[in-house]
Design a protein around this motif. Structure first.
Motif: not given
Length: 445
Positions: A171-172, A210-211, A234, A236, A248
């Motif tokens: 997630n990054n 983390q998005d 994405s 979110h 966002f």
């Protein structure tokens, strides 16, 4: 008088932390990867999160190495489980203060804790493992999913040479990387959550952290050539499902491809990695339709290691060139023109003394195109000139009384902040006013 009080406060805090650490028992209590493998922390880390050659191999192979003792696992043809629950805890306590108080706020900010993380980390099944981090953040006062990496890995051969291959869910962008020259695991390892920081940075350096949700494939051929390709969407967390993008700033159109190419080589006592990485993002700002913003972030990096007896020198450096076309932001009145660029350079050198002490010197610089709307004047956080240019140095010392406890102190000095050295924000604040001292006690179990 103000500086004397600041110095007194910082010294008092340091003395207290030293007293606390000195009473920690000299045990080998280490997080869940160590419990899983039966190995000490310094087998995988020269200075967490800096990875050793063994640590890089452990991660590339899916976090699946285990203690082979018969009583350490429950195992048959359909199931393999470690008898120890793969849970670890990280607590970060800190105190930080700036050279000049931020208007309307107290100086000398305590983080108690600054951060608390829980890790589910270890082998899930043969060839499959992961690290899932949940973090409590003092500033937001809630838990959220932090850096997460779940991967499958295996070996085959190519051209009679070993070929390690794998799949990563994360997630990054760059969290899947095994070197400490890329943003997710790069220096500074620990930093203040309260001291002002420059406003501009490339999107690959935490802008998607983390998005997003990413799926990628990677290979390491002959323990030299590493290739990784990942695509991101994405995600979110905390937003509506399905994603609407409202509120966002980054809403990925289609997918955002991330690439990584690296070569590692050892000769004598020397180790060197050189590589390139980057990402392309097309985004709808504030929604899922309309004009888009695009970001292209190609980068190069280098990592060097050399032992000197029981001591170790590590060097990391990276250069990121971001070119962006902010058509969506421009249409919404958020920029004076669509086309922008940023150049970011970072370098750090750490000397590890007998795995007990670390001494780090680092430098950083960001330059780019000015925009008086995108980088508008504002007290402390803004830019009078509309420039993103910032630069400075960090000096840090750390002490590891035991392998899972660190006491560190760092000083950050700015030569330029948001475009200038003097009166950078239009409210009379100088770059040196944001110089900060940061003391941290890092506990891992």
């Amino acid at each position: 008088m103000r500086r004397a009080k600041l110095a007194c406060t910082v010294v008092s805090g340091l003395v207290l932390l030293v007293f606390v650490v000195s009473w920690c028992p000299d045990t080998q209590a280490v997080p869940s990867f160590s419990r899983q493998t039966g190995l000490r922390c310094n087998v995988c880390h020269s200075n967490p999160p800096e990875l050793t050659a063994f640590g890089r191999k452990f991660k590339l192979e899916g976090y699946t190495l285990t203690n082979k003792k018969a009583d350490s696992t429950i195992e048959d043809k359909d199931l393999k489980l470690n008898r120890y629950f793969p849970l670890s805890v990280m607590v970060l306590l800190s105190d930080s203060a700036t050279n000049k108080t931020v208007p309307g706020a107290q100086n000398d900010t305590a983080g108690f804790p600054q951060q608390l993380s829980l890790f589910l980390a270890g082998e899930i099944s043969p060839h499959l493992g992961g690290m899932v981090q949940g973090t409590y953040d003092r500033a937001s006062d809630h838990f959220t999913l932090d850096n997460t990496d779940i991967r499958y890995a295996n070996h085959t051969t190519l051209g009679s040479k070993d070929l390690l291959y794998g799949i990563s869910l994360n997630n990054n962008p760059t969290v899947e990387d095994v070197w400490n020259s890329t943003p997710s695991w790069g220096y500074p390892w620990l930093s203040s959550g309260s001291a002002p920081s420059p406003s501009a940075g490339p999107i690959i350096a935490g802008g998607l952290a983390q998005d997003v949700a990413g799926l990628g494939a990677y290979t390491m051929w002959n323990n030299h050539l590493y290739v990784d390709v990942t695509v991101y969407r994405s995600e979110h967390a905390g937003g509506p499902a399905p994603v609407t993008g409202t509120g966002f700033g980054i809403n990925i159109q289609g997918v955002a491809p991330y690439w990584r190419l690296a070569w590692q080589q050892s000769w004598g006592l020397n180790y060197l990695e050189v590589g390139t990485y980057g990402i392309y993002v097309s985004s709808f700002p504030g929604g899922i339709t309309g004009p888009t913003d695009t970001y292209l972030d190609p980068a190069v990096d280098l990592q060097y290691e050399r032992p000197f007896g029981v001591n170790l020198l590590t060097l990391h450096t990276t250069y990121i060139h971001e070119r962006s076309n902010l058509n969506g932001t421009f249409a919404a009145g958020g920029a004076t023109e669509p086309s922008h660029h940023l150049n970011t350079f970072r370098a750090d050198a750490t000397y590890h003394l007998r795995s007990r002490y670390t001494f780090t010197l680092a430098g950083f610089s960001t330059t780019g195109s000015a925009d008086p709307i995108l980088y508008a004047p504002a007290p402390v956080t803004g830019s009078l000139s509309g420039s993103p240019n910032s630069s400075g140095l960090i000096g840090q010392a750390g002490w590891w009384p035991v392998e899972n406890v660190e006491l560190s102190a760092a000083y950050t000095a700015y030569t330029k902040f948001n475009g200038a050295s003097h009166n950078y924000d239009g409210s009379g604040r100088n770059a040196s006013a944001n110089n900060s001292i940061y003391i941290a006690l890092w506990l891992n179990y």
